[in-house]
Design a protein around this motif. Structure first.
Motif, mmCIF file in Angstrom:
data_model
loop_
_atom_site.group_PDB
_atom_site.id
_atom_site.type_symbol
_atom_site.label_atom_id
_atom_site.label_comp_id
_atom_site.label_asym_id
_atom_site.label_seq_id
_atom_site.Cartn_x
_atom_site.Cartn_y
_atom_site.Cartn_z
ATOM 1 N N TYR A 536 55.251 -30.036 90.683
ATOM 2 C CA TYR A 536 56.469 -29.390 91.152
ATOM 3 C C TYR A 536 56.296 -27.890 90.902
ATOM 4 O O TYR A 536 56.114 -27.470 89.764
ATOM 5 C CB TYR A 536 57.693 -29.899 90.409
ATOM 6 N N VAL A 537 56.350 -27.094 91.946
ATOM 7 C CA VAL A 537 56.034 -25.673 91.849
ATOM 8 C C VAL A 537 57.266 -24.846 91.506
ATOM 9 O O VAL A 537 57.235 -23.968 90.634
ATOM 10 C CB VAL A 537 55.408 -25.175 93.168
ATOM 11 N N GLN A 538 58.366 -25.102 92.197
ATOM 12 C CA GLN A 538 59.602 -24.374 91.935
ATOM 13 C C GLN A 538 60.761 -25.250 92.386
ATOM 14 O O GLN A 538 60.601 -26.114 93.240
ATOM 15 C CB GLN A 538 59.625 -23.030 92.685
ATOM 16 N N GLY A 539 61.944 -24.990 91.802
ATOM 17 C CA GLY A 539 63.092 -25.746 92.257
ATOM 18 C C GLY A 539 64.180 -25.864 91.215
ATOM 19 O O GLY A 539 63.982 -25.580 90.020
ATOM 20 N N GLU A 540 65.334 -26.285 91.680
ATOM 21 C CA GLU A 540 66.500 -26.524 90.840
ATOM 22 C C GLU A 540 67.264 -27.692 91.449
ATOM 23 O O GLU A 540 67.307 -27.864 92.679
ATOM 24 C CB GLU A 540 67.391 -25.286 90.762
ATOM 25 N N ILE A 541 67.876 -28.511 90.594
ATOM 26 C CA ILE A 541 68.532 -29.729 91.048
ATOM 27 C C ILE A 541 69.635 -29.411 92.053
ATOM 28 O O ILE A 541 70.539 -28.618 91.785
ATOM 29 C CB ILE A 541 69.129 -30.491 89.855
ATOM 30 N N GLY A 542 69.537 -30.014 93.237
ATOM 31 C CA GLY A 542 70.552 -29.866 94.268
ATOM 32 C C GLY A 542 70.494 -28.567 95.035
ATOM 33 O O GLY A 542 71.261 -28.380 95.983
ATOM 34 N N GLU A 543 69.584 -27.657 94.667
ATOM 35 C CA GLU A 543 69.483 -26.360 95.339
ATOM 36 C C GLU A 543 68.254 -26.272 96.236
ATOM 37 O O GLU A 543 68.330 -25.774 97.361
ATOM 38 C CB GLU A 543 69.458 -25.233 94.304
ATOM 39 N N GLY A 544 67.108 -26.732 95.748
ATOM 40 C CA GLY A 544 65.891 -26.678 96.540
ATOM 41 C C GLY A 544 64.687 -27.039 95.707
ATOM 42 O O GLY A 544 64.762 -27.106 94.471
ATOM 43 N N ILE A 545 63.559 -27.285 96.393
ATOM 44 C CA ILE A 545 62.351 -27.684 95.686
ATOM 45 C C ILE A 545 61.123 -27.401 96.534
ATOM 46 O O ILE A 545 61.175 -27.465 97.771
ATOM 47 C CB ILE A 545 62.392 -29.187 95.318
ATOM 48 N N THR A 546 60.027 -27.061 95.861
ATOM 49 C CA THR A 546 58.696 -26.992 96.469
ATOM 50 C C THR A 546 57.756 -27.852 95.647
ATOM 51 O O THR A 546 57.680 -27.699 94.425
ATOM 52 C CB THR A 546 58.152 -25.554 96.507
ATOM 53 N N VAL A 547 57.055 -28.745 96.323
ATOM 54 C CA VAL A 547 56.082 -29.625 95.675
ATOM 55 C C VAL A 547 54.714 -29.396 96.313
ATOM 56 O O VAL A 547 54.607 -29.261 97.537
ATOM 57 C CB VAL A 547 56.483 -31.106 95.817
ATOM 58 N N ALA A 548 53.680 -29.319 95.479
ATOM 59 C CA ALA A 548 52.292 -29.186 95.950
ATOM 60 C C ALA A 548 51.524 -30.434 95.543
ATOM 61 O O ALA A 548 51.584 -30.860 94.388
ATOM 62 C CB ALA A 548 51.645 -27.943 95.354
ATOM 63 N N ARG A 549 50.793 -31.001 96.510
ATOM 64 C CA ARG A 549 49.996 -32.197 96.221
ATOM 65 C C ARG A 549 48.624 -32.048 96.878
ATOM 66 O O ARG A 549 48.510 -31.518 97.977
ATOM 67 C CB ARG A 549 50.689 -33.458 96.728
ATOM 68 N N ARG A 550 47.610 -32.549 96.186
ATOM 69 C CA ARG A 550 46.236 -32.442 96.677
ATOM 70 C C ARG A 550 45.639 -33.809 96.939
ATOM 71 O O ARG A 550 45.807 -34.746 96.158
ATOM 72 C CB ARG A 550 45.370 -31.699 95.655
ATOM 73 N N LYS A 551 44.932 -33.927 98.066
ATOM 74 C CA LYS A 551 44.095 -35.085 98.366
ATOM 75 C C LYS A 551 42.718 -34.562 98.722
ATOM 76 O O LYS A 551 42.569 -33.782 99.676
ATOM 77 C CB LYS A 551 44.680 -35.891 99.529
ATOM 78 N N ASP A 552 41.710 -34.969 97.941
ATOM 79 C CA ASP A 552 40.365 -34.399 98.051
ATOM 80 C C ASP A 552 40.465 -32.884 97.844
ATOM 81 O O ASP A 552 40.981 -32.445 96.834
ATOM 82 C CB ASP A 552 39.741 -34.776 99.391
ATOM 83 N N ARG A 553 40.074 -32.077 98.819
ATOM 84 C CA ARG A 553 40.137 -30.613 98.653
ATOM 85 C C ARG A 553 41.282 -29.986 99.442
ATOM 86 O O ARG A 553 41.452 -28.768 99.447
ATOM 87 C CB ARG A 553 38.815 -29.991 99.084
ATOM 88 N N THR A 554 42.076 -30.808 100.101
ATOM 89 C CA THR A 554 43.170 -30.295 100.931
ATOM 90 C C THR A 554 44.490 -30.382 100.171
ATOM 91 O O THR A 554 44.811 -31.410 99.561
ATOM 92 C CB THR A 554 43.279 -31.098 102.242
ATOM 93 N N TRP A 555 45.258 -29.288 100.234
ATOM 94 C CA TRP A 555 46.568 -29.227 99.586
ATOM 95 C C TRP A 555 47.672 -29.346 100.639
ATOM 96 O O TRP A 555 47.540 -28.838 101.754
ATOM 97 C CB TRP A 555 46.739 -27.916 98.822
ATOM 98 N N TYR A 556 48.751 -29.993 100.236
ATOM 99 C CA TYR A 556 49.947 -30.120 101.068
ATOM 100 C C TYR A 556 51.128 -29.548 100.289
ATOM 101 O O TYR A 556 51.286 -29.828 99.089
ATOM 102 C CB TYR A 556 50.220 -31.583 101.419
ATOM 103 N N LEU A 557 51.938 -28.743 100.956
ATOM 104 C CA LEU A 557 53.136 -28.181 100.346
ATOM 105 C C LEU A 557 54.359 -28.700 101.099
ATOM 106 O O LEU A 557 54.387 -28.702 102.334
ATOM 107 C CB LEU A 557 53.138 -26.651 100.411
#
Length: 626
Positions: A536-557
């Motif tokens: 979890y990169v940034q965020g606050e409950i009920g306001e917003g969120i950014t999540v980063a996840r990696r599979k192999d060498r590729t990242w998804y935001l």
């Protein structure tokens, strides 16, 4: 004398004096520290032999002295307790978990066992302290040779300050209320907030106990456990809860783990989203890399529609189709037979076509049919070539229902078939024991029209328990599913990254012929459902969120906004050093559609998220080919 040392000594003496004054009749019997020493638990007995605990995180008192104990129709384990001995142990292991948010997990904690005696009975209280989390359970293995009924669990959570709880029930909306004003019940896990303090109270390893919920306790800022359907609980807050069955144990009584996880930030709670897995003992030490997670497309209940759905699933790089309720008749009728398919739904042709296209088939079976024929349908479905099952409307609230479900999970797992348990059941980490159990519902998903507030509360609440099937209703040019979707298209897309589910159901109500070659749906061809690394990169409950996840060498935001504009800037410090990444960015175009654009980024570059209310953004960061 050094001023800092003097202040520390004065503070320690003051706190000790204060605690001795307030709890003068209590005797501390044990102390436990987490591996980093920032989380501490103490245990004490009062003059009546009643057992208490308290929890400190960093320098903050989180839970003040709170009762422990269980009450049965046999020996009372409530008072007259003595601690006969203590045993401490360090647990430090690493195990691979290719079906989760991270490819490997570290299970590092310090464990304390209190050997207790009370009224001629012996029992243990086992506690583990992780960095930021306390877990404990009761183990009673000398109940005798007669059935003992569990009357109540006295576990309480006397919070050291005023908290707000995000109350919900099964698949309801969330309502943030002060703990002292909590009406009714709140499901586990429940998230609580105070200034710069975030707590998640949950449970793990519930196999044959009963569903517990939180209610307002008898003291200010206090919560207690209540058996939701299996017993009657009366106090000055709650009048009665219906009594369906009794909770009975023979020979031994082992409760689920009670968990209290603490963080100074909302996004820090994500550190505990896989805690339940660490608390469940696997049946064997095999790494479940033979199990295939994937994306799921739900097909119509007619032969041609299902065949078309298989072709669409292959085109979209999905791994499974789901044949949902209705394929063997009205699901709640006892005359409907899950060993027989309807005449206009020729399942053998569908399964054969799916096999030819490399697509697995998951069949829905309602609880009515499961209870009657689970031992018949499992070998039959295996013979048919079915990949997995979806359980519908199981009993996830009583000891009888949860015990049946545990045995059913093991049976499906032993047959090597995937399982998705639907409706109000929530996970407690049993996927570690039965790795073919990939998903469950227990969430208010797109079927129930959640809003952006709900969507941005879920990552900090329900998803801390484990995977959930959100049933995405992604729109198309023929149908915008306005009844179900109350957020932007880009938020729908982003949530497939934000939310974790090894069996991600996408295009829930969609017809395959309605999804053409729109540029936006290309994203769903690529997004994985299990990950090598997540944060979890940034965020606050009920306001917003950014999540980063990696599979192999590729990242998804994935980024999602609540009911107001939201955003922020963060560094891409998780990218490989010296590597250039090409980003494909999917964002709202302001006209109800998706704009796709490209950009390049490197390690530690700033990334800006700026979302309108109810908006979202999904990003794929691929290493640039050299």
């Amino acid at each position: 004398m050094n001023k800092k040392y003097f202040f520390f000594t004065f503070f320690t003496v003051f706190i000790s004096f204060y605690c001795c004054a307030v709890f003068a009749k209590q005797k501390v019997v044990a102390l436990l520290y987490s591996p980093d020493s920032h989380t501490r638990a103490q245990f004490s007995l009062d003059e009546q032999g009643r057992l208490y605990y308290r929890l400190i995180f960093d320098t903050r008192l989180i839970v003040n002295w709170s009762r422990l104990g269980i009450e049965t129709t046999g020996s009372s384990l409530v008072d007259g307790i003595t601690v006969k001995g203590t045993v401490k142990n360090e647990i430090n292991e690493k195990f691979l978990w290719p079906l989760g948010e991270d490819a490997s997990l570290v299970n590092h904690c310090n464990e304390l066992t209190l050997h207790c005696a009370a009224n001629s009975a012996n029992f243990d209280v086992i506690t583990r302290l992780y960095n930021g989390s306390m877990v404990f359970r009761y183990v009673c293995k000398q109940l005798g040779n007669r059935t003992v009924q569990l009357k109540s669990e006295l576990t309480e959570f006397n919070l050291a300050e005023s908290y707000r709880i995000y109350q919900y029930h099964e698949e309801s909306v969330f309502r943030p209320v002060n703990v002292d004003s909590l009406p009714g019940t709140s499901d586990l896990p429940s998230t609580l907030t105070a200034p710069k303090s975030y707590i998640s109270i949950g449970e793990a390893d519930n196999r044959n106990y009963t569903k517990c919920v939180l209610i307002r306790g008898k003291r200010p800022n206090s919560l207690a456990l209540q058996f939701y359907t299996d017993t009657i609980y009366r106090d000055h807050h709650v009048q009665a809860v219906r009594k369906d069955t009794s909770i009975q144990f023979l020979d031994s009584l082992i409760t689920p783990w009670r968990t209290i996880s603490c963080s100074n930030t909302a996004i820090g709670l994500h550190e505990f989203s896989q805690l339940n897995l660490k608390l469940v003992k696997p049946l064997n030490n095999k790494v479940p890399d033979y199990i295939k997670p994937g994306k799921v497309y739900r097909v119509p209940i007619n032969t041609q529609g299902a065949l078309n759905g298989i072709d669409f699933a292959q085109k979209m790089n999905f791994q499974y189709i789901l044949v949902d309720a209705g394929w063997y008749g009205a699901e709640f009728r006892t005359v409907s037979d899950p060993t027989k398919y309807l005449p206009d739904f020729h399942l053998p042709d569908i399964i054969a076509h799916a096999k030819e296209k490399g697509i697995g088939v998951i069949l829905y079976v309602n609880y009515v049919g499961l209870k009657a024929k689970i031992d018949t349908i499992l070998p039959l479905y295996k013979k048919w070539g079915v990949s997995g099952l979806k359980f519908g409307f199981v009993d996830g609230g009583t000891q009888k229902g949860l015990s049946w479900l545990d045995s059913a999970m093991k049976k499906v797992n032993d047959y090597g078939m995937l399982l998705n348990v639907h409706d109000h059941y929530k996970p407690t980490g049993l996927s570690r024991r039965y790795p073919y159990v990939l998903s469950q519902e227990g969430i208010r998903g797109d079927e129930n029209s959640p809003d952006a507030f709900h969507n941005t509360v879920l990552p900090f609440t329900r998803y801390l328990a484990g995977a959930a099937d959100f049933t995405f209703c992604y729109p198309n040019k023929v149908n915008d599913y306005s009844k179900n979707i109350r957020v932007s298209k880009a938020q729908q897309m982003a949530l497939t990254v934000v939310y974790f589910d090894p069996l991600q159901a996408i295009f829930w109500y969609g017809q395959s012929q309605d999804y053409k070659d729109e540029a936006d749906i290309e994203f769903f061809k690529y997004v994985p459902t299990v990950w090598d690394e997540s944060k979890y990169v940034q965020g606050e409950i009920g306001e917003g969120i950014t999540v980063a996840r990696r599979k192999d060498r590729t990242w998804y935001l994935g980024s999602a906004a609540g009911m107001q504009k939201w955003g922020g800037t963060f560094k891409l410090d998780f990218l490989e050093k010296t590597q250039v990444y090409v980003a494909t960015i999917y964002e709202d175009d302001g006209q109800g559609g998706i704009r796709v654009k490209k950009a390049k980024f490197g390690h530690n570059d700033p990334f800006v998220v700026n979302l309108d209310a109810k908006g979202g953004q999904a990003v794929i960061l691929r290493p640039q080919e050299k």
